[in-house]
Design a protein around this motif. Structure first.
Motif, PDB file in Angstrom:
ATOM      1  N   GLY A 183      56.610  45.882  85.417  1.00 43.88           N
ATOM      2  CA  GLY A 183      57.350  47.072  85.022  1.00 43.88           C
ATOM      3  C   GLY A 183      56.484  48.282  84.739  1.00 43.88           C
ATOM      4  N   LEU A 184      55.174  48.054  84.541  1.00 46.24           N
ATOM      5  CA  LEU A 184      54.249  49.156  84.246  1.00 46.24           C
ATOM      6  C   LEU A 184      53.014  49.040  85.133  1.00 46.24           C
ATOM      7  N   PRO A 185      53.179  49.270  86.412  1.00 49.68           N
ATOM      8  CA  PRO A 185      52.027  49.144  87.318  1.00 49.68           C
ATOM      9  C   PRO A 185      50.908  50.093  86.931  1.00 49.68           C
ATOM     10  N   GLY A 186      49.693  49.581  86.971  1.00 48.26           N
ATOM     11  CA  GLY A 186      48.534  50.395  86.634  1.00 48.26           C
ATOM     12  C   GLY A 186      48.124  50.318  85.176  1.00 48.26           C
ATOM     13  N   VAL A 187      48.978  49.754  84.312  1.00 43.75           N
ATOM     14  CA  VAL A 187      48.629  49.593  82.894  1.00 43.75           C
ATOM     15  C   VAL A 187      47.995  48.220  82.727  1.00 43.75           C
ATOM     16  N   PRO A 188      46.732  48.143  82.329  1.00 43.19           N
ATOM     17  CA  PRO A 188      46.024  46.859  82.300  1.00 43.19           C
ATOM     18  C   PRO A 188      46.448  45.991  81.118  1.00 43.19           C
ATOM     19  N   PRO A 189      46.179  44.701  81.202  1.00 39.87           N
ATOM     20  CA  PRO A 189      46.429  43.835  80.050  1.00 39.87           C
ATOM     21  C   PRO A 189      45.356  44.022  78.987  1.00 39.87           C
ATOM     22  N   VAL A 190      45.731  43.777  77.730  1.00 42.19           N
ATOM     23  CA  VAL A 190      44.729  43.777  76.651  1.00 42.19           C
ATOM     24  C   VAL A 190      43.607  42.811  76.998  1.00 42.19           C
ATOM     25  N   ALA A 191      43.962  41.710  77.678  1.00 43.09           N
ATOM     26  CA  ALA A 191      42.990  40.675  78.021  1.00 43.09           C
ATOM     27  C   ALA A 191      41.855  41.185  78.892  1.00 43.09           C
ATOM     28  N   ALA A 192      42.037  42.326  79.550  1.00 40.43           N
ATOM     29  CA  ALA A 192      40.948  42.890  80.342  1.00 40.43           C
ATOM     30  C   ALA A 192      39.775  43.300  79.460  1.00 40.43           C
ATOM     31  N   ASP A 193      40.068  43.690  78.220  1.00 40.15           N
ATOM     32  CA  ASP A 193      39.019  44.082  77.275  1.00 40.15           C
ATOM     33  C   ASP A 193      38.817  43.054  76.164  1.00 40.15           C
ATOM     34  N   GLN A 194      39.808  42.188  75.958  1.00 38.61           N
ATOM     35  CA  GLN A 194      39.709  41.137  74.956  1.00 38.61           C
ATOM     36  C   GLN A 194      40.181  39.830  75.614  1.00 38.61           C
ATOM     37  N   PRO A 195      39.287  39.132  76.282  1.00 34.67           N
ATOM     38  CA  PRO A 195      39.666  37.940  77.050  1.00 34.67           C
ATOM     39  C   PRO A 195      40.464  36.933  76.224  1.00 34.67           C
ATOM     40  N   LEU A 231      45.440  59.951  68.417  1.00 34.83           N
ATOM     41  CA  LEU A 231      44.427  58.957  68.758  1.00 34.83           C
ATOM     42  C   LEU A 231      44.062  59.121  70.233  1.00 34.83           C
ATOM     43  N   PRO A 232      43.071  59.947  70.534  1.00 35.93           N
ATOM     44  CA  PRO A 232      42.737  60.259  71.929  1.00 35.93           C
ATOM     45  C   PRO A 232      41.932  59.144  72.607  1.00 35.93           C
ATOM     46  N   VAL A 233      42.617  58.030  72.891  1.00 28.93           N
ATOM     47  CA  VAL A 233      41.971  56.923  73.587  1.00 28.93           C
ATOM     48  C   VAL A 233      42.761  56.613  74.846  1.00 28.93           C
ATOM     49  N   LYS A 234      42.086  56.047  75.825  1.00 21.41           N
ATOM     50  CA  LYS A 234      42.728  55.738  77.090  1.00 21.41           C
ATOM     51  C   LYS A 234      42.749  54.253  77.404  1.00 21.41           C
ATOM     52  N   SER A 235      42.097  53.455  76.572  1.00 23.90           N
ATOM     53  CA  SER A 235      42.015  52.024  76.843  1.00 23.90           C
ATOM     54  C   SER A 235      41.824  51.265  75.545  1.00 23.90           C
ATOM     55  N   VAL A 246      52.759  60.307  74.060  1.00 25.36           N
ATOM     56  CA  VAL A 246      52.902  58.859  73.924  1.00 25.36           C
ATOM     57  C   VAL A 246      52.608  58.186  75.265  1.00 25.36           C
ATOM     58  N   GLN A 247      51.571  57.371  75.270  1.00 22.66           N
ATOM     59  CA  GLN A 247      51.129  56.718  76.494  1.00 22.66           C
ATOM     60  C   GLN A 247      50.927  55.229  76.275  1.00 22.66           C
ATOM     61  N   ALA A 248      51.188  54.452  77.326  1.00 21.23           N
ATOM     62  CA  ALA A 248      50.919  53.016  77.299  1.00 21.23           C
ATOM     63  C   ALA A 248      49.484  52.792  77.757  1.00 21.23           C
ATOM     64  N   ILE A 249      48.684  52.146  76.924  1.00 21.12           N
ATOM     65  CA  ILE A 249      47.289  51.892  77.320  1.00 21.12           C
ATOM     66  C   ILE A 249      47.045  50.434  77.686  1.00 21.12           C
ATOM     67  N   ALA A 250      47.997  49.538  77.336  1.00 15.78           N
ATOM     68  CA  ALA A 250      47.795  48.129  77.672  1.00 15.78           C
ATOM     69  C   ALA A 250      49.102  47.365  77.494  1.00 15.78           C
ATOM     70  N   VAL A 251      49.155  46.198  78.103  1.00 18.16           N
ATOM     71  CA  VAL A 251      50.267  45.269  77.898  1.00 18.16           C
ATOM     72  C   VAL A 251      49.706  43.973  77.322  1.00 18.16           C
ATOM     73  N   ALA A 252      50.558  43.245  76.588  1.00 20.74           N
ATOM     74  CA  ALA A 252      50.102  42.033  75.904  1.00 20.74           C
ATOM     75  C   ALA A 252      50.230  40.783  76.764  1.00 20.74           C
ATOM     76  N   SER A 253      50.799  40.912  77.957  1.00 22.86           N
ATOM     77  CA  SER A 253      50.850  39.778  78.881  1.00 22.86           C
ATOM     78  C   SER A 253      49.452  39.536  79.447  1.00 22.86           C
ATOM     79  N   PRO A 254      49.161  38.313  79.886  1.00 18.23           N
ATOM     80  CA  PRO A 254      47.794  38.019  80.351  1.00 18.23           C
ATOM     81  C   PRO A 254      47.405  38.742  81.627  1.00 18.23           C
ATOM     82  N   LYS A 255      48.405  39.192  82.383  1.00 17.94           N
ATOM     83  CA  LYS A 255      48.140  39.953  83.596  1.00 17.94           C
ATOM     84  C   LYS A 255      48.952  41.242  83.561  1.00 17.94           C
ATOM     85  N   GLU A 256      48.673  42.139  84.491  1.00 15.12           N
ATOM     86  CA  GLU A 256      49.421  43.389  84.573  1.00 15.12           C
ATOM     87  C   GLU A 256      50.913  43.088  84.690  1.00 15.12           C
ATOM     88  N   PHE A 257      51.730  43.851  83.970  1.00 17.99           N
ATOM     89  CA  PHE A 257      53.173  43.654  83.955  1.00 17.99           C
ATOM     90  C   PHE A 257      53.814  44.489  85.053  1.00 17.99           C
TER      91      PHE A 257
END
Length: 328
Positions: free
Chosen positions: A237-249, A141-145, A224-235
């Motif tokens: 432990g994974l700096p630079g990985v955005p929250p899902v909420a950035a694309d799905q408020p 699944l070649p996606v980045k976000s 295997v890459q992390a594309i998002a975290v489920a917390s409302p803000k960046e976590f």
């Protein structure tokens, strides 16, 4: 996130004020506990919940001068252990370290439940939550976000599949929440536990999955890459990985836990247990061990835990009923 939820969660992080609960009047006169306390863990020994229980309740026992005996009662999505505590005497000598399933989702997932999480337990404190990470195998699944993922899923409904450790798990429900919010169709591939699910993700047998941070961080290599975290803000432990909420408020999902006693447990015992728990997690060495295991340490009042249980129950009930998920 609504304002009530935001304000509640602000009060829960243990690092902010680890021992702020005032001593309950009469502690000096209270002899409790005068014998060992059973702590039911509704999972097998060796997992994250068991680790938490043995570390934290072991320290609570030392502080109170009585052993807190960890008793593992796995099965039926935590229901076997929960039922044991729901039926126990409300004397402070039987406690339950439950989680999202026990206190929020099983009431909707299961056709028949032998206990009512709102009526049969006395909340003591929330204890921790586990950040969820969205992993993808980029060879498949070649996606980045999340935005890329949603676009691909809309072009090919049902083509993208996702692994979970089991039907109705927090990871399954988080993915259902994502799909429902984005209006996309994904294909669920349930496994019997996290290990085989992760193995197949790494091997390229499945496209993606939500998993807890502690597991995810050891898998971030190659495709295997992390594309998002489920917390409302960046976590953290994974700096630079955005929250899902950035694309799905508004998107937010956690696996969380807390401990309770049977309904009717005297308030002075509940307060003493809450106070002792806060004191223990205020210990820097214990807190560091929990954080090192990927646990975001929480503390709450009994009332705050009760409110959170009901809020999470209502949130996930909508997701479960929309997806028509049922368990026997």
């Amino acid at each position: 996130m609504n304002p009530t939820r935001r304000n509640l969660l602000k009060t829960l992080a243990a690092g902010s004020a680890a021992a702020t609960l005032a001593p309950w009047p009469g502690f000096a006169q209270s002899a409790y506990p005068t014998r060992p306390v059973r702590v039911i863990v509704p999972y097998a020994a060796g997992g994250g919940t068991d680790f938490f229980a043995r570390l934290v309740f072991g320290a609570m026992g030392e502080k109170l001068g009585q052993q807190f005996v960890i008793e593992n009662k796995p099965g039926a999505g935590t229901n076997i252990g929960a039922d044991t505590v729901a039926r126990a005497e409300p004397d402070g000598y039987t406690l339950l370290l439950g989680d999202t399933a026990t206190f929020a989702t099983n009431r909707t997932l299961y056709r028949k439940l032998s206990f009512d999480p709102y009526k049969d337990f006395t909340p003591i404190s929330l204890t921790g939550r586990f950040a969820l990470v969205l992993l993808v195998n980029t060879n498949r699944l070649p996606v980045k976000s999340v935005q890329d993922l949603m676009a691909e899923a809309k072009k090919n409904p049902g083509k993208i599949n996702y692994a979970t450790p089991g039907l109705g798990s927090p990871f399954h429900l988080a993915t259902e929440l994502l799909g429902q919010g984005a209006g996309i169709k994904l294909t669920h591939v349930p496994y019997r536990g996290a290990a085989p699910a992760v193995q197949d993700l790494v091997a390229g047998q499945v496209d993606m999955m939500f998993i807890d941070f502690a597991t995810a961080r050891s898998q971030l290599s190659g495709p295997v890459q992390a594309i998002a975290v489920a917390s409302p803000k960046e976590f953290a432990g994974l700096p630079g990985v955005p929250p899902v909420a950035a694309d799905q408020p508004g998107f937010e999902a956690w696996a969380w836990q807390g401990f309770v006693a049977p309904a009717g447990t005297p308030p002075e015992l509940v307060a003493k247990l809450n106070d002792t728990y806060r004191s223990v997690i205020g210990n820097a060495e214990i807190r560091d061990k929990l954080i090192g295991a990927g646990i975001d340490v929480l503390q709450s009042s009994p009332a705050e835990m009760s409110a959170y249980m009901q809020e999470e129950g209502a949130k996930w009930e909508k997701v479960i009923r929309t997806a028509n998920i049922t368990l026997e």
